[in-house]
Scaffold this active site. Structure first.
Site, PDB file in Angstrom:
ATOM      1  N   ASP A  52      -7.804  14.539  43.359  1.00 38.91           N
ATOM      2  CA  ASP A  52      -8.453  15.440  44.310  1.00 38.91           C
ATOM      3  C   ASP A  52      -9.228  14.575  45.290  1.00 38.91           C
ATOM      4  OD1 ASP A  52      -7.547  17.822  43.190  1.00 38.91           O
ATOM      5  OD2 ASP A  52      -9.268  18.011  41.855  1.00 38.91           O
ATOM      6  N   ASP A 101      -3.560  22.112  46.000  1.00 35.10           N
ATOM      7  CA  ASP A 101      -4.481  23.215  45.717  1.00 35.10           C
ATOM      8  C   ASP A 101      -4.558  24.178  46.903  1.00 35.10           C
ATOM      9  OD1 ASP A 101      -5.092  21.971  43.296  1.00 35.10           O
ATOM     10  OD2 ASP A 101      -6.892  21.003  44.089  1.00 35.10           O
TER      11      ASP A 101
END
Length: 158
Positions: free
Chosen positions: A112, A128
């Site tokens: 991330d 995401d």
């Protein structure tokens, strides 16, 4: 149908490119400010799902993701042929699911990196975003489809 698989592939490629660039250029937990007080890139390893729930449950994620990918492909092939909006939503969900699955398979965590500085929100990635937008499109599509059916039934009753 091919165009929707290409959309999924583009999502996966962009997702994997941004993750590669993150791994190559930002140290773990390091931050690069992009737009002051708005957007930065912070390398974070997520061993769970959204908001790091179910951390470390990789076997669970492998099983669920394979099932989800199978179901999405089934619906793209059966229902997506009849409805472009539905197929588009599925293609975004598929691309996002595959993007994060690749990380889990090869790294045992998801990379991330996108951090919104103006709000307290978990760090996320392109996969995401694709999953979230795809789910929002799917919900909107389902509401619209339900409304359209309701309206047709009403007209048929007259």
């Amino acid at each position: 149908m091919l165009i929707y698989y290409i959309i999924s592939l583009v999502v996966v490629l962009i997702d994997q490119l941004t993750k590669y660039l993150t791994l190559e250029n930002i140290p773990l937990h390091g931050t690069v400010e992009a737009i002051p007080s708005i957007l930065s890139f912070t390398y974070f390893r997520n061993t769970g799902a959204a908001w790091s729930i179910l951390e470390g449950q990789m076997v669970f994620f492998y099983i669920v993701t394979v099932i989800v990918i199978g179901v999405i492909i089934y619906y793209m092939q059966t229902q997506g042929k009849n409805d472009k909006a539905f197929a588009f939503a599925l293609s975004l969900i598929l691309g996002g699911a595959i993007g994060n699955f690749i990380d889990r398979l090869f790294l045992n965590y998801v990379v991330d990196m996108i951090r919104l500085e103006f709000i307290d929100f978990p760090i996320f990635n392109v996969a995401d975003m694709s999953l979230s937008v795809g789910v929002i499109f799917m919900i909107l599509y389902l509401f619209y489809d339900e409304w359209k059916e309701h309206k047709q039934k009403k007209v048929g009753m007259k």
